[in-house]
Write a protein that holds these residues in place. Structure first.
Motif, short mmCIF file in Angstrom:
data_model
loop_
_atom_site.label_atom_id
_atom_site.label_comp_id
_atom_site.label_asym_id
_atom_site.label_seq_id
_atom_site.Cartn_x
_atom_site.Cartn_y
_atom_site.Cartn_z
N ASN A 143 -0.42 13.28 -1.98
CA ASN A 143 -1.03 13.75 -2.94
C ASN A 143 -0.66 13.35 -4.45
O ASN A 143 0.56 13.16 -4.43
N LYS A 144 -1.62 13.09 -5.43
CA LYS A 144 -1.17 12.86 -6.66
C LYS A 144 -0.94 11.41 -6.88
O LYS A 144 0.40 11.13 -7.32
N VAL A 145 -0.97 10.62 -5.95
CA VAL A 145 -0.37 8.97 -5.57
C VAL A 145 -1.24 8.11 -7.08
O VAL A 145 -2.41 8.14 -6.86
N ASP A 146 -0.34 7.73 -7.96
CA ASP A 146 -0.75 7.03 -8.61
C ASP A 146 -0.85 5.42 -8.46
O ASP A 146 -1.56 4.53 -8.82
N ASP A 147 0.19 4.83 -7.70
CA ASP A 147 0.17 3.35 -7.39
C ASP A 147 0.90 3.22 -6.19
O ASP A 147 1.27 4.04 -5.54
N ASP A 148 1.18 1.89 -5.87
CA ASP A 148 1.61 1.56 -4.64
C ASP A 148 3.34 1.93 -4.45
O ASP A 148 3.96 2.20 -3.73
N ALA A 149 3.68 1.98 -5.89
CA ALA A 149 5.38 2.47 -5.76
C ALA A 149 5.47 4.03 -5.69
O ALA A 149 6.17 4.53 -4.62
N ASP A 150 4.18 4.73 -5.63
CA ASP A 150 4.27 6.15 -5.08
C ASP A 150 4.22 6.19 -3.50
O ASP A 150 4.85 6.78 -2.95
N VAL A 151 3.27 5.30 -3.05
CA VAL A 151 3.07 5.14 -1.69
C VAL A 151 4.49 4.64 -0.90
O VAL A 151 4.87 5.34 0.14
N HIS A 197 10.94 7.99 2.31
CA HIS A 197 11.30 9.26 2.47
C HIS A 197 10.65 10.00 3.81
O HIS A 197 11.41 10.96 4.45
N VAL A 198 9.62 9.58 4.25
CA VAL A 198 8.68 10.53 5.58
C VAL A 198 8.57 9.63 6.65
O VAL A 198 8.19 10.06 7.58
N GLY A 199 8.70 8.19 6.42
CA GLY A 199 8.48 7.44 7.56
C GLY A 199 7.04 7.42 8.16
O GLY A 199 6.14 7.50 7.58
N ALA A 200 7.36 7.24 9.38
CA ALA A 200 5.97 7.53 10.16
C ALA A 200 5.13 8.67 9.95
O ALA A 200 4.24 8.73 10.63
N ASP A 201 5.74 9.55 9.59
CA ASP A 201 5.19 10.91 9.33
C ASP A 201 3.99 10.80 8.28
O ASP A 201 2.98 11.76 8.14
N LEU A 202 3.77 9.82 7.56
CA LEU A 202 2.83 9.53 6.56
C LEU A 202 1.49 9.33 6.97
O LEU A 202 1.52 8.03 7.63
N LEU A 203 0.66 10.05 7.04
CA LEU A 203 -0.66 9.89 7.91
C LEU A 203 -1.73 8.99 6.70
O LEU A 203 -2.09 8.11 7.13
N THR A 204 -1.62 9.54 5.58
CA THR A 204 -2.53 9.31 4.43
C THR A 204 -2.34 9.81 3.27
O THR A 204 -1.18 10.29 2.91
N TRP A 205 -2.77 9.40 2.32
CA TRP A 205 -2.66 9.97 0.65
C TRP A 205 -3.90 9.80 0.01
O TRP A 205 -5.05 9.09 0.25
N LEU A 206 -4.05 10.79 -1.14
CA LEU A 206 -4.99 11.00 -2.03
C LEU A 206 -4.53 10.41 -3.32
O LEU A 206 -3.41 11.07 -3.61
N THR A 207 -5.30 9.70 -3.98
CA THR A 207 -4.92 9.12 -5.14
C THR A 207 -5.22 10.26 -6.35
O THR A 207 -6.15 11.23 -6.09
N ARG A 208 -4.32 10.49 -7.35
CA ARG A 208 -4.98 11.18 -8.53
C ARG A 208 -6.21 10.88 -8.94
O ARG A 208 -6.39 9.79 -9.29
N SER A 209 -6.94 11.81 -9.46
CA SER A 209 -8.32 11.59 -9.64
C SER A 209 -9.05 12.74 -10.60
O SER A 209 -8.39 13.82 -10.65
N ASP A 210 -9.86 12.32 -11.27
CA ASP A 210 -10.57 13.45 -12.10
C ASP A 210 -11.25 14.26 -11.10
O ASP A 210 -11.46 15.61 -11.52
N GLU A 230 -13.96 10.29 -5.01
CA GLU A 230 -13.77 8.94 -4.90
C GLU A 230 -13.75 8.23 -3.28
O GLU A 230 -13.24 9.08 -2.50
N PRO A 231 -14.48 7.28 -2.97
CA PRO A 231 -14.55 6.84 -1.54
C PRO A 231 -13.28 6.58 -0.82
O PRO A 231 -13.10 6.94 0.39
N ALA A 232 -12.14 6.16 -1.57
CA ALA A 232 -10.57 6.17 -0.86
C ALA A 232 -10.34 7.64 -0.42
O ALA A 232 -9.71 7.84 0.54
N ASN A 233 -10.37 8.58 -1.32
CA ASN A 233 -10.18 9.89 -0.98
C ASN A 233 -11.09 10.38 -0.16
O ASN A 233 -10.47 11.15 0.89
N ARG A 234 -12.26 10.27 0.09
CA ARG A 234 -13.24 10.62 0.98
C ARG A 234 -12.88 9.88 2.45
O ARG A 234 -12.74 10.57 3.46
N ALA A 235 -12.24 8.70 2.24
CA ALA A 235 -11.78 8.13 3.71
C ALA A 235 -10.36 8.95 4.13
O ALA A 235 -10.36 8.76 5.28
#
Length: 357
Positions: free
Chosen positions: A216-224, A230-243, A260-265
């Protein structure tokens, strides 16, 4: 399916629990309606109501599970002969033959007392930690009502219970963490948030509880990349920081189609992950019994004045029963059968196997 949202305080756990509940409430591929859904606020901060869209005044007027604990015990006890009285029930008391098992929705005195609709989502709240509790009791005395409910809920495929849990690893003060089919740990791309993840999974994996990390509160590829490192395969998905999310966190939720469409996905993927699970009812009951016996020895036998191991029905497994020739209401048979759990044959399940718990 029972779903929990956990994570570090301030990670956006409550916001994502509310977004997911609203997402479920507005979608049903079968007929365009809402699936059976119950949201529960089990966080000491009690903000799920406002995150769903209630005003502070409306949230303050919601009835609380903590204030209705005697009713909860009386109703769930039913005519279970192993439980001497409602007062003898503790937070870990498992169901047995004669207990009342709850559907996710439907009409009953318990839901009439403690469940209210907020922005299209049926919500039950534990209740805040009040002034009378200071120096006297811990918050788990209130959360015990949630554990009792989850022990007695017989949700099936396509039905959802979404629980906003206490922050950090505080959930491990009880067996509550084993009551879920899917555990979503909300994790910011920070070392402190990752530390909570490591602490949580260290305990959860001992019981076969699979933890799915939602960034959550992901801004860019570096955050991903940080999260993947640090969490490896446990990372399921992420939501970007958004208004949109920022507004929701400030108590101003907009219509969900504005997300946002990416966060709905990402929310779609959470639902698909939940829908892929299959409840192992035998393991669910085994964990309930294990923690009940632990609590009995640690404190409950002395407090109640009974051997609470006697409350365990060794031949009982809860679950949606297969019963021919009996009327079915809200996916469950009539009152007599509803109290008996699986009466004839195993529960009907579909999909791929899920981890225990």
């Amino acid at each position: 399916m029972k779903v929990s949202f956990v994570g570090k305080g301030g990670s956006g756990k409550t916001t994502l629990a509310a977004l997911f509940a609203r997402h479920l409430a507005g979608t049903d591929p079968a007929d365009g309606g809402s699936p059976p859904l119950l949201a529960i606020d089990a966080d000491i901060n009690q903000h799920l109501g406002t995150a769903l869209g209630a005003t502070e005044a409306e949230a303050a007027r919601l009835p609380t599970l903590g204030d209705h604990l005697p009713l909860i015990k009386e109703y769930l006890r039913g005519d279970n002969p192993r439980i001497s009285s409602p007062a003898a029930m503790v937070k870990t008391t498992p169901p047995g033959r004669g207990s009342r098992l709850l559907p996710v929705d439907g009409d009953n005195p318990l839901y009439a007392a403690v469940v209210r609709e907020v922005a299209g989502v049926r919500l039950a709240v534990t209740g805040p930690f009040g002034a009378d509790d200071l120096g006297v009791s811990c918050y788990h005395a209130k959360v015990g009502a949630v554990e009792l409910l989850l022990n007695h809920l017989v949700d099936g495929p396509g039905e959802y219970v979404v629980v906003d849990m206490t922050a950090g690893a505080d959930s491990f003060a009880s067996g509550l963490f084993t009551r879920f089919d899917a555990t979503f740990l909300v994790c910011e791309p920070t070392l402190r948030s990752v530390a909570v993840y490591r602490q949580y999974v260290g305990h959860a994996r001992e019981y076969g509880v699979r933890v799915h990390v939602v960034g959550n509160k992901v801004d860019d590829d570096a955050d991903v990349e940080f999260l993947r490192q640090h969490v490896g395969a446990d990372l399921l998905t992420w939501l970007t920081r958004s208004d949109y999310v920022r507004g929701a966190e400030r108590g101003v939720p907009a219509p969900l189609h504005a997300l946002e469409p990416a966060n709905r996905a990402a929310l779609d993927l959470l639902r698909a992950t939940v829908d892929a699970q299959v409840r192992d009812w035998a393991t669910f009951q085994r964990h309930a019994v294990e923690f009940h016996l632990r609590n009995a020895v640690a404190w409950a036998n002395e407090r109640i004045g009974e051997n609470l191991a006697d409350q365990v029905d060794p031949d009982f497994t809860p679950g949606p029963p297969i019963v021919s020739g009996l009327p079915v209401v809200s996916g469950l048979p009539d009152e007599v059968t509803r109290r008996t759990g699986t009466v004839s044959g195993p529960p009907v399940v579909s999909g791929s196997p899920a981890p225990a718990g």
